[in-house]
Design a protein around this motif. Structure first.
Motif, PDB file in Angstrom:
ATOM      1  N   GLY A  44       0.776  -1.231   0.000  1.00 11.28           N
ATOM      2  CA  GLY A  44       0.000   0.000   0.000  1.00 11.28           C
ATOM      3  C   GLY A  44       0.808   1.283   0.000  1.00 11.28           C
ATOM      4  N   THR A  45       2.125   1.197  -0.191  1.00 17.07           N
ATOM      5  CA  THR A  45       2.954   2.406  -0.151  1.00 17.07           C
ATOM      6  C   THR A  45       2.929   3.197  -1.453  1.00 17.07           C
ATOM      7  OG1 THR A  45       4.930   1.107  -0.704  1.00 17.07           O
ATOM      8  CG2 THR A  45       4.511   1.540   1.645  1.00 17.07           C
ATOM      9  N   GLY A  46       2.220   2.698  -2.480  1.00 17.51           N
ATOM     10  CA  GLY A  46       2.028   3.495  -3.680  1.00 17.51           C
ATOM     11  C   GLY A  46       2.486   2.833  -4.959  1.00 17.51           C
ATOM     12  N   VAL A  47       2.300   3.585  -6.049  1.00 15.70           N
ATOM     13  CA  VAL A  47       2.674   3.136  -7.376  1.00 15.70           C
ATOM     14  C   VAL A  47       4.191   3.154  -7.491  1.00 15.70           C
ATOM     15  CG1 VAL A  47       2.505   3.646  -9.841  1.00 15.70           C
ATOM     16  CG2 VAL A  47       0.511   3.942  -8.360  1.00 15.70           C
ATOM     17  N   THR A  48       4.754   2.074  -8.000  1.00 20.49           N
ATOM     18  CA  THR A  48       6.209   1.967  -8.100  1.00 20.49           C
ATOM     19  C   THR A  48       6.734   2.278  -9.488  1.00 20.49           C
ATOM     20  OG1 THR A  48       6.046  -0.415  -8.510  1.00 20.49           O
ATOM     21  CG2 THR A  48       6.347   0.286  -6.223  1.00 20.49           C
ATOM     22  N   ARG A  49       5.913   2.003 -10.532  1.00 19.41           N
ATOM     23  CA  ARG A  49       6.345   2.259 -11.907  1.00 19.41           C
ATOM     24  C   ARG A  49       5.198   2.003 -12.864  1.00 19.41           C
ATOM     25  NH1 ARG A  49       8.837  -3.187 -13.757  1.00 19.41           N
ATOM     26  NH2 ARG A  49       8.205  -4.529 -12.070  1.00 19.41           N
ATOM     27  N   THR A  50       5.404   2.381 -14.127  1.00 20.16           N
ATOM     28  CA  THR A  50       4.433   2.077 -15.180  1.00 20.16           C
ATOM     29  C   THR A  50       5.175   1.604 -16.422  1.00 20.16           C
ATOM     30  OG1 THR A  50       4.420   4.341 -16.018  1.00 20.16           O
ATOM     31  CG2 THR A  50       2.745   3.780 -14.368  1.00 20.16           C
ATOM     32  N   LEU A  51       4.488   0.846 -17.248  1.00 15.58           N
ATOM     33  CA  LEU A  51       5.001   0.405 -18.541  1.00 15.58           C
ATOM     34  C   LEU A  51       3.986   0.785 -19.609  1.00 15.58           C
ATOM     35  CD1 LEU A  51       6.129  -3.285 -17.821  1.00 15.58           C
ATOM     36  CD2 LEU A  51       7.613  -1.309 -18.179  1.00 15.58           C
ATOM     37  N   ALA A  52       4.478   1.080 -20.786  1.00 13.74           N
ATOM     38  CA  ALA A  52       3.580   1.347 -21.909  1.00 13.74           C
ATOM     39  C   ALA A  52       2.929   0.046 -22.360  1.00 13.74           C
ATOM     40  CB  ALA A  52       4.354   1.975 -23.064  1.00 13.74           C
ATOM     41  N   CYS A  53       1.690   0.133 -22.778  1.00 14.66           N
ATOM     42  CA  CYS A  53       1.000  -1.028 -23.356  1.00 14.66           C
ATOM     43  C   CYS A  53       1.422  -1.172 -24.810  1.00 14.66           C
ATOM     44  CB  CYS A  53      -0.510  -0.830 -23.290  1.00 14.66           C
ATOM     45  SG  CYS A  53      -1.175  -1.032 -21.638  1.00 14.66           S
ATOM     46  N   PRO A  54       1.547  -2.409 -25.319  1.00 14.76           N
ATOM     47  CA  PRO A  54       1.933  -2.586 -26.722  1.00 14.76           C
ATOM     48  C   PRO A  54       0.864  -2.074 -27.689  1.00 14.76           C
ATOM     49  CG  PRO A  54       1.543  -4.716 -25.667  1.00 14.76           C
ATOM     50  CD  PRO A  54       1.425  -3.672 -24.608  1.00 14.76           C
ATOM     51  N   HIS A  55      -0.396  -2.154 -27.321  1.00 12.94           N
ATOM     52  CA  HIS A  55      -1.532  -1.660 -28.104  1.00 12.94           C
ATOM     53  C   HIS A  55      -2.644  -1.355 -27.123  1.00 12.94           C
ATOM     54  CE1 HIS A  55       0.156  -2.768 -32.007  1.00 12.94           C
ATOM     55  NE2 HIS A  55       0.537  -3.910 -31.447  1.00 12.94           N
ATOM     56  N   HIS A  56      -3.678  -0.682 -27.575  1.00 14.35           N
ATOM     57  CA  HIS A  56      -4.788  -0.456 -26.670  1.00 14.35           C
ATOM     58  C   HIS A  56      -6.063  -1.046 -27.242  1.00 14.35           C
ATOM     59  CE1 HIS A  56      -5.285   3.080 -29.323  1.00 14.35           C
ATOM     60  NE2 HIS A  56      -6.554   2.974 -29.015  1.00 14.35           N
ATOM     61  N   PRO A  57      -6.996  -1.465 -26.405  1.00 15.37           N
ATOM     62  CA  PRO A  57      -6.815  -1.576 -24.963  1.00 15.37           C
ATOM     63  C   PRO A  57      -5.830  -2.682 -24.610  1.00 15.37           C
ATOM     64  CG  PRO A  57      -8.923  -2.520 -25.587  1.00 15.37           C
ATOM     65  CD  PRO A  57      -8.317  -1.936 -26.832  1.00 15.37           C
ATOM     66  N   CYS A  58      -5.375  -2.641 -23.381  1.00 12.56           N
ATOM     67  CA  CYS A  58      -4.342  -3.551 -22.881  1.00 12.56           C
ATOM     68  C   CYS A  58      -4.736  -3.945 -21.459  1.00 12.56           C
ATOM     69  CB  CYS A  58      -3.011  -2.812 -22.922  1.00 12.56           C
ATOM     70  SG  CYS A  58      -1.640  -3.621 -22.123  1.00 12.56           S
ATOM     71  N   GLU A  59      -4.961  -5.231 -21.231  1.00  6.20           N
ATOM     72  CA  GLU A  59      -5.457  -5.687 -19.931  1.00  6.20           C
ATOM     73  C   GLU A  59      -4.624  -6.855 -19.414  1.00  6.20           C
ATOM     74  OE1 GLU A  59      -9.422  -6.596 -21.176  1.00  6.20           O
ATOM     75  OE2 GLU A  59     -10.060  -4.511 -20.982  1.00  6.20           O
ATOM     76  N   PRO A  60      -3.903  -6.662 -18.311  1.00  7.81           N
ATOM     77  CA  PRO A  60      -3.122  -7.769 -17.754  1.00  7.81           C
ATOM     78  C   PRO A  60      -4.037  -8.866 -17.222  1.00  7.81           C
ATOM     79  CG  PRO A  60      -2.980  -5.846 -16.325  1.00  7.81           C
ATOM     80  CD  PRO A  60      -3.774  -5.445 -17.514  1.00  7.81           C
ATOM     81  N   SER A  61      -3.622 -10.123 -17.425  1.00  5.24           N
ATOM     82  CA  SER A  61      -4.412 -11.236 -16.906  1.00  5.24           C
ATOM     83  C   SER A  61      -3.597 -12.185 -16.028  1.00  5.24           C
ATOM     84  CB  SER A  61      -5.076 -12.020 -18.043  1.00  5.24           C
ATOM     85  OG  SER A  61      -4.119 -12.513 -18.945  1.00  5.24           O
ATOM     86  N   ASP A  62      -2.268 -12.150 -16.134  1.00  6.28           N
ATOM     87  CA  ASP A  62      -1.456 -13.043 -15.300  1.00  6.28           C
ATOM     88  C   ASP A  62       0.010 -12.642 -15.355  1.00  6.28           C
ATOM     89  OD1 ASP A  62      -1.008 -15.137 -13.539  1.00  6.28           O
ATOM     90  OD2 ASP A  62      -1.313 -16.731 -15.007  1.00  6.28           O
ATOM     91  N   TRP A  63       0.780 -13.157 -14.413  1.00  9.07           N
ATOM     92  CA  TRP A  63       2.240 -13.064 -14.390  1.00  9.07           C
ATOM     93  C   TRP A  63       2.811 -14.420 -14.776  1.00  9.07           C
ATOM     94  CZ3 TRP A  63       5.468  -9.112 -12.222  1.00  9.07           C
ATOM     95  CH2 TRP A  63       4.792  -8.042 -11.632  1.00  9.07           C
ATOM     96  N   SER A  64       4.000 -14.428 -15.318  1.00 12.56           N
ATOM     97  CA  SER A  64       4.712 -15.695 -15.488  1.00 12.56           C
ATOM     98  C   SER A  64       5.080 -16.196 -14.091  1.00 12.56           C
ATOM     99  CB  SER A  64       5.970 -15.504 -16.330  1.00 12.56           C
ATOM    100  OG  SER A  64       6.884 -14.638 -15.686  1.00 12.56           O
ATOM    101  N   PRO A  65       5.232 -17.519 -13.903  1.00 15.70           N
ATOM    102  CA  PRO A  65       5.570 -18.038 -12.575  1.00 15.70           C
ATOM    103  C   PRO A  65       6.874 -17.471 -12.014  1.00 15.70           C
ATOM    104  CG  PRO A  65       4.841 -19.823 -13.990  1.00 15.70           C
ATOM    105  CD  PRO A  65       4.986 -18.602 -14.858  1.00 15.70           C
TER     106      PRO A  65
END
Length: 185
Positions: A44-65
């Motif tokens: 909860g200490t805040g936003v750490t960084r951002t990355l550009a999306c390759p195209h829009h819209p762009c929606e994360p669904s999972d992380w690699s293990p």
């Protein structure tokens, strides 16, 4: 326990995905037409960084293990990988003529489950991430849900891998009723 707010933006911070190490939650930030992938500290200490999306819209669904890349749905129909550290570029993983979306990587990193409408209806499909990228067994080409009677609501890989391999837990609307299923892969 009490809720913990991770972001304070006036933008639409949605679609959070929990990382394997529990340190940073990734999410879609900003507007639908100019999205970024945001990362907020899980404490909860805040936003750490951002990355550009390759195209829009762009929606994360999972992380690699191993936590090295995110799996995202772009344009509402293609699945891409987005590296979380500088150096590599985002790249398409599934970009077919039909829709593939909402992908999940198995805990062992060997399989990718995703929703596809290749058959004409949304169904869960699985393909190998190691070796030949073939679709896995099921009703249609890779289908794990009967397209004539079921509609995918949501699904996730189970944390443990049985002696027969990984399994998916899925919530499906089946012939008008909603039910939970455990699907072997």
């Amino acid at each position: 326990g009490p809720r913990l707010r991770l972001t304070t933006s006036v933008d639409h911070d949605v679609m959070p995905v929990w990382p394997p190490d529990g340190q940073e939650v990734a999410y879609r930030s900003r507007t639908h037409h100019k999205p970024t992938i945001g990362f907020a500290a899980a404490d909860g200490t805040g936003v750490t960084r951002t990355l550009a999306c390759p195209h829009h819209p762009c929606e994360p669904s999972d992380w690699s293990p191993d936590g090295t890349y995110l799996v995202v749905t772009v344009r509402g129909r293609d699945i891409w990988t987005v590296p979380v550290q500088p150096g590599d570029s985002p790249r398409p993983l599934l970009a077919e003529a039909f829709t593939e979306r909402d992908a999940r990587v198995s805990p062992d990193g060997r399989w990718l489950a995703y929703v596809s409408d290749e058959s004409g209806r949304a169904e869960i499909s699985v393909r190998s991430l190691v070796g030949p990228p073939r679709a896995h067994a099921g009703g249609g080409r890779g289908a794990l849900v009967d397209p004539a009677s079921s509609f995918v609501m949501r699904y996730a890989w189970t944390r443990e891998v049985s002696e027969r391999g990984p399994r998916l837990a899925a919530e499906l609307r089946d012939l008008g009723a909603e039910a939970a299923f455990l699907i072997p892969v």
